[in-house]
Design a protein around this motif. Structure first.
Motif, PDB file in Angstrom:
ATOM      1  N   ASN A   7       0.830  -1.205   0.000  1.00  0.00           N
ATOM      2  CA  ASN A   7       0.000   0.000   0.000  1.00  0.00           C
ATOM      3  C   ASN A   7       0.867   1.258   0.000  1.00  0.00           C
ATOM      4  O   ASN A   7       0.599   2.221  -0.729  1.00  0.00           O
ATOM      5  N   GLU A  10       2.807   1.755  -3.365  1.00  0.00           N
ATOM      6  CA  GLU A  10       1.984   2.324  -4.427  1.00  0.00           C
ATOM      7  C   GLU A  10       1.916   3.844  -4.348  1.00  0.00           C
ATOM      8  O   GLU A  10       1.520   4.501  -5.317  1.00  0.00           O
ATOM      9  N   ASN A 178       1.700   8.817   5.069  1.00  0.00           N
ATOM     10  CA  ASN A 178       1.602   7.480   5.668  1.00  0.00           C
ATOM     11  C   ASN A 178       1.556   7.597   7.193  1.00  0.00           C
ATOM     12  O   ASN A 178       2.520   7.252   7.884  1.00  0.00           O
TER      13      ASN A 178
END
Length: 328
Positions: A7, A10, A178
């Motif tokens: 994740n 990407e 993130n």
């Protein structure tokens, strides 16, 4: 800097764009294996029309198009990777040598992988100079670089005087994209140092024991020359009475020690050469041990010997001969 999960990988393009705006960051690239990390991926490859049973093992690594500029590796021919490249690859000079492809005919050449009946064809669009991506104990192996949009690592080329502030800025930028993924980073130079931890430890141990050996040898020499001077006290006194100079007396006391140093050098030099040659065999890329290294080492040993011996020799040579010849 580890991206961690699929994740996060990407989001590589977004992270790369954000990092590029940070002051002090010169280059940002992606890679599945950072420099000095052991590359685990490899595959058997052949030239088109080659025998599938006679394959050459090639290591592979997925990278972003600006990888070479970030790590400082130069191109010998062709171009770097592009965002839309799929079967286009970069190879190092060792790959060309393994497949016997001339450098001037490399661009546009194909190499293929055959696996379980499926054939994948790759076109060489660029050739890099050979560079060490592993320890210097390993030869540079054939490697191909392909375009990777979701790499496992981000590598940064930075120029700053305050790395702590830069890392704090990078972490803040990272957390905006993130928030639930830890900010994990390594310094490549520190990782490279780990490859040679054994050699560094050996170097430190060698310095310590060499220093101790020199100190003990000097103490032994000092004691031995004192003993010899005492043994030859009357001979020195008689020679001085007969007109011998201080230089003659010093030469008398030191010549035997110089001879011993010469004998030790003749024994030690070949032995040291043999041991060092054996140690260097672990490194495919190594120096040659030149003859003048041993000449310098022998000269240093001679100087240390003379400095150690001369003090006591001069002291004995300038002593009053009357006291030396007096009957006790």
């Amino acid at each position: 800097m580890r991206l961690g999960t699929q994740n996060v990988s990407e989001k590589f393009s977004t992270i790369q764009s954000n990092f590029r705006t940070i002051k002090g960051i010169k280059q940002v690239a992606g890679t599945n294996y950072y420099p000095s990390e052991k590359i685990l991926g490899d595959m058997g490859m052949t030239l088109p029309g080659g025998n599938p049973a006679d394959q050459t093992l090639v290591i592979y690594n997925g990278v972003s198009p600006n990888y070479l500029e970030t790590v400082g590796t130069s191109l010998l021919a062709g171009r770097t990777l592009r965002d839309n490249d799929e079967n286009q690859i970069l190879v190092n000079k060792a790959t060309l040598d393994a497949f016997e492809i001339p450098l001037n005919k490399a661009i546009g050449s194909k190499i293929i992988q055959t696996y379980e009946g499926e054939v994948d064809e790759f076109e060489i669009v660029g050739v890099t100079a050979d560079y060490n991506f592993a320890s210097l104990k390993e030869e540079v192996k054939p490697i191909l670089l392909y375009n990777e949009n979701t790499p496992g690592w981000i590598i940064l080329k930075a120029e700053t005087q305050n790395y702590e502030a830069l890392l704090n800025t990078l972490e803040s930028s990272w957390k905006t994209i993130n928030p639930n993924t830890p900010f994990v980073f390594n310094f490549v130079d520190k990782e490279v140092e780990k490859l040679y931890a054994e050699e560094k430890r050996l170097g430190k141990i060698s310095v310590v024991f060499t220093s101790l050996a020199i100190l003990i040898s000097c103490l032994g020499l000092f004691g031995l020359v004192s003993f010899v001077a005492e043994q030859k006290k009357k001979e020195i006194g008689i020679r001085k009475v007969l007109g011998a100079s201080v230089q003659n007396m010093v030469r008398l006391l030191t010549k035997d020690f110089i001879r011993l140093v010469g004998i030790a050098f003749i024994i030690a030099a070949p032995l040291a050469y043999f041991i060092m040659q054996n140690w260097l065999q672990d490194f495919p890329y190594r120096i040659n041990i030149e003859w003048w290294v041993f000449l310098i080492a022998g000269g240093a040993a001679l100087i240390i010997t003379l400095l150690t011996v001369s003090f006591q020799a001069i002291k004995a040579a300038i002593a009053n001969p009357v006291k030396s010849l007096r009957t006790e």
